[in-house]
Design a protein around this motif. Structure first.
Motif, mmCIF file in Angstrom:
data_model
loop_
_atom_site.group_PDB
_atom_site.id
_atom_site.type_symbol
_atom_site.label_atom_id
_atom_site.label_comp_id
_atom_site.label_asym_id
_atom_site.label_seq_id
_atom_site.Cartn_x
_atom_site.Cartn_y
_atom_site.Cartn_z
ATOM 1 N N SER A 137 -6.230 -3.638 1.244
ATOM 2 C CA SER A 137 -4.819 -3.495 0.619
ATOM 3 C C SER A 137 -4.936 -3.929 -0.809
ATOM 4 O O SER A 137 -5.755 -4.938 -1.152
ATOM 5 C CB SER A 137 -3.930 -4.099 1.495
ATOM 6 O OG SER A 137 -4.174 -5.526 1.658
ATOM 7 N N LYS A 138 -4.128 -3.089 -1.669
ATOM 8 C CA LYS A 138 -3.804 -3.584 -2.952
ATOM 9 C C LYS A 138 -2.315 -2.927 -3.489
ATOM 10 O O LYS A 138 -2.187 -1.923 -2.979
ATOM 11 C CB LYS A 138 -5.183 -3.185 -3.770
ATOM 12 C CG LYS A 138 -5.212 -1.731 -4.119
ATOM 13 C CD LYS A 138 -6.306 -1.582 -5.042
ATOM 14 C CE LYS A 138 -6.679 -0.194 -5.346
ATOM 15 N NZ LYS A 138 -7.611 -0.027 -6.431
ATOM 16 N N VAL A 139 -1.956 -3.709 -4.397
ATOM 17 C CA VAL A 139 -0.851 -3.050 -5.135
ATOM 18 C C VAL A 139 -1.219 -2.622 -6.188
ATOM 19 O O VAL A 139 -1.727 -3.168 -7.011
ATOM 20 C CB VAL A 139 0.189 -4.360 -5.270
ATOM 21 C CG1 VAL A 139 1.325 -3.665 -5.996
ATOM 22 C CG2 VAL A 139 0.659 -4.898 -3.794
ATOM 23 N N PHE A 160 -0.986 -8.338 1.268
ATOM 24 C CA PHE A 160 -1.116 -8.094 -0.076
ATOM 25 C C PHE A 160 -1.548 -9.336 -1.077
ATOM 26 O O PHE A 160 -0.808 -10.564 -0.629
ATOM 27 C CB PHE A 160 -0.307 -7.138 -0.706
ATOM 28 C CG PHE A 160 0.124 -5.757 -0.310
ATOM 29 C CD1 PHE A 160 -0.772 -4.753 -0.239
ATOM 30 C CD2 PHE A 160 1.083 -5.544 0.750
ATOM 31 C CE1 PHE A 160 -0.627 -3.273 0.432
ATOM 32 C CE2 PHE A 160 1.266 -4.722 1.582
ATOM 33 C CZ PHE A 160 0.310 -3.474 1.090
ATOM 34 N N ILE A 164 4.339 -6.214 -3.306
ATOM 35 C CA ILE A 164 4.780 -4.742 -3.709
ATOM 36 C C ILE A 164 6.138 -4.790 -4.337
ATOM 37 O O ILE A 164 7.211 -5.174 -3.859
ATOM 38 C CB ILE A 164 4.744 -3.771 -2.435
ATOM 39 C CG1 ILE A 164 3.638 -3.863 -1.502
ATOM 40 C CG2 ILE A 164 4.978 -2.378 -3.168
ATOM 41 C CD1 ILE A 164 3.621 -3.088 -0.286
ATOM 42 N N ALA A 171 1.568 0.845 -3.173
ATOM 43 C CA ALA A 171 0.586 -0.019 -2.724
ATOM 44 C C ALA A 171 -0.190 0.890 -1.712
ATOM 45 O O ALA A 171 0.300 1.974 -1.402
ATOM 46 C CB ALA A 171 0.909 -1.082 -1.882
#
Length: 651
Positions: A137-139, A160, A164, A171
């Protein structure tokens, strides 16, 4: 001076009357409690008192890219999902919640452990569940990656590395997943063995984002059984790789027909898209003739679909499908494609050979009557599922025939309006999805083929046995709490009957239709709450209906209006009415005269504001020979014995 003396006399008389012991102990009772508000329906910046999204209304979005492969020898589906999540809320989000509904199919799931020993409709296999790996996961496009996550039963929390951002922050979450396809999938999905092979019905097949809204925050009720779904809208772009001899149908538009269909099948597909009559794409005789219908004769092949502004997607695949289709004509002049896939066991004019005819009629009726169908295809799939709906695609039982097949097809396609277009929370408010859909099914059934399959709601009083049962439950019960024996009435029939009474008896067709169409248009692809529906219907129809919402939708009482007597009165007639029921209703009276003519008079619900009896003076020069309440028997009045005068005329 005379005026003061008169007022003084009136005051003295008033004090004399109301100072007697009988009146000093208690005041006069009235029915204001029946007419008062039953919930807070005041507006705010998110949802207005007129039942519309407010200026600050928001909802989040989720777009999906999915690539899966079917392993037919092991009955498993595996692949990868990438979710692009948009946070339109006014707060930063450190994490998101996802639904992992395949985890219901394990021996220790909450759904399994809360299923009665004797079982129910929502029994399912218990040797399945997700295998999830490579969570990332990433923003934003350049945010730091995180693999932190937590799985609990049918929910998954993904964290995250940074929050977000609010009001439009984006995201991504990606992961690999696989699961064994259950044979018994809780009457919503699964696989069926037929003479020519397997039919796979895929629903609840990918990890999906839960709804985050301003009324509940994260909606994370577990997937138990009766409770269905509450999902965000977005675009689903998905690819399904299957053996070369399979046909795949799915929610949305087939994006690569030239890659998966032979030239002959492409020609038939194009012909069907222009035909009001059903056209075979794969006839019963051609089920195994892959040289005619498939572009390749070995290996695997990938089918690509896309559906936009949808809250879910489903698909089916098999090497045993008969496939036919026809054109859907929409009010705007656009067209869509109605199609059906079914095995040889379902073939026949009395059975699934009419499925596409039913599908086309259903979609065309609802599009004209309420709101235009928004998707490219409407697909009916024969499976071992009694009936389940997804955007643009149904699963209906492969043994259904005639009236039963019409009924389930029409019902499941009706769900494209509730909850696919109007995105209600099915897990909590089943009546806003099943009940509203059953209501629109009533009119669709009566309209189809000049009433070939009349609606069961044409006779609402046939359900009075339930309404007088000590075991009845209220509409406002959550589906997972409701006794499954009562679910058909609580979620489907009672709310539908309520809307029939509202349209045909209380408001009238024009006022109701104006309000109901406006509600659908206003909340299309949004998330209304019950109060939004109540407020919008009242504001557009121009009627305070608190007494009805409270009595029918949030109460468990019954209707019992009666005629106590009819007597001559000064050359006219005095009709003495009583309300022995649990909440008020308007009174529609039909008078019959000695010349056999009739006249109808409607008394407003406000006659019951001061008490449970009312006298109506009916002025006429004719001789009245009979009076009846609710002559069309629209309401579910539980006592026919007091609905008419004289009683013997209306036995």
């Amino acid at each position: 001076m005379k005026k003061l003396n008169l007022l003084g006399g009136i005051l003295s008389l008033f004090l004399l009357i109301y100072s007697t012991p009988a009146f000093s102990q208690q005041g006069k009772d009235n029915n204001q409690k029946d007419f008062s508000e039953f919930m807070d329906r005041s507006g705010n910046s998110y949802r207005t008192a007129s039942g519309k999204p407010g200026e600050a209304y928001w909802q989040n979005a989720a777009d999906y890219q999915i690539d899966v492969t079917l392993d037919e020898s092991n009955h498993t589906l595996s692949g990868k999902v990438t979710i692009t999540y948009t946070n339109n809320s006014p707060e930063k989000l450190d994490f998101i919640w996802l639904q992992l509904e395949q985890n219901r199919f394990t021996p220790t799931s909450r759904g399994t452990l809360t299923t009665p020993v004797q079982g129910n409709r929502y029994n399912g296999d218990t040797d399945g569940g997700y295998d999830i790996s490579n969570v990332s996961s990433k923003v934003g496009p350049k945010g730091a990656s995180s693999s932190k996550h937590l799985i609990d039963d049918t929910r998954m929390q993904v964290w995250f590395a940074e929050p977000i951002p609010a009001k439009g922050g984006k995201a991504t979450v990606s992961m690999d997943f696989s699961f064994k396809v259950p044979q018994k999938g809780m009457d919503r999905m699964g696989r069926l063995k037929v003479k020519d092979g397997w039919i796979y019905a895929f629903a609840q097949w990918y990890p999906k984002v839960a709804v985050f809204d301003e009324t509940e925050g994260w909606n994370v009720e577990p997937y138990l059984g009766a409770g269905e779904f509450y999902l965000e809208y977005g675009t689903f772009d998905y690819k399904v790789t299957v053996p070369y001899n399979h046909i795949v149908v799915g929610s949305g538009k087939l994006m690569n027909p030239t890659e998966v269909l032979s030239k002959e099948l492409q020609s038939r597909y194009a012909k069907a898209a222009q035909s009001d009559e059903t056209v075979y794409l794969v006839s019963p005789e051609e089920i195994k003739n892959t040289s005619l219908t498939r572009p390749k004769q070995d290996g695997m092949i990938t089918w690509h679909f896309r559906i936009q502004n949808a809250r879910d997607a489903a698909f089916a695949t098999s090497d045993s499908f008969i496939w036919d289709a026809a054109k859907i004509n929409l009010p705007s002049g656009k067209t869509a494609l109605a199609q059906s896939v079914y095995p040889m066991e379902s073939n026949g004019q009395g059975a699934w050979t009419r499925s596409t005819e039913y599908s086309k009629a259903s979609i065309e009726y609802y599009s004209k009557q309420w709101y235009e169908f928004p998707y490219e295809t409407a697909t009916n799939v024969a499976a071992e599922i009694n009936g389940m709906e997804y955007p643009g695609l149904n699963f209906c039982h492969y043994n259904s025939k005639g009236e039963g097949l019409w009924g389930v097809t029409d019902h499941e396609f009706g769900h494209n309006w509730f909850p696919m277009i109007v995105g209600t929370n099915e897990r909590r408010y089943a009546w806003m999805d099943e009940g509203f859909n059953t209501f629109i099914n009533h009119y669709s059934s009566n309209a189809f083929n000049n009433g070939e399959y009349p609606s069961t709601l044409n006779q609402t009083r046939r359900f009075n046995g339930y309404f007088t049962s000590e075991n009845r439950e209220g509409i406002d019960n959550y589906p997972d709490v409701t006794d499954t024996r009562n679910l058909g009435m609580v979620a489907y029939m009672k709310p539908a009957i309520g809307l029939v009474m509202l349209r045909e008896y209380i408001l009238g067709q024009e006022r109701f239709d104006n309000a109901f169409r406006s509600y659908i248009k206003t909340w299309a692809f949004k998330h209304p709450q019950p109060s939004d529906f109540f407020n919008h219907m009242e504001n557009v129809a121009g009627e305070n209906l608190s007494w009805f919402w409270k009595g029918w939708f949030y109460g468990n009482g019954n209707i019992d209006l009666g005629i106590a007597s009819v007597q001559p009165y000064g050359g006219n007639y005095l009709v003495n009415l009583v309300n022995k029921g649990d909440f008020p209703m308007p009174v529609l009276l039909e008078f019959t005269y000695d010349d056999k003519s009739t006249e109808r008079v409607k008394l407003p619900v406000e006659i019951w504001q001061r008490g449970d009896s009312w006298s109506y003076l009916h002025k006429t020069s004719k001789k009245v020979t009979g009076v009846v309440i609710d002559p069309d028997k629209v309401t579910t009045d539980i006592n026919l014995g007091n609905d008419s005068w004289p009683i013997e005329v209306y036995k």
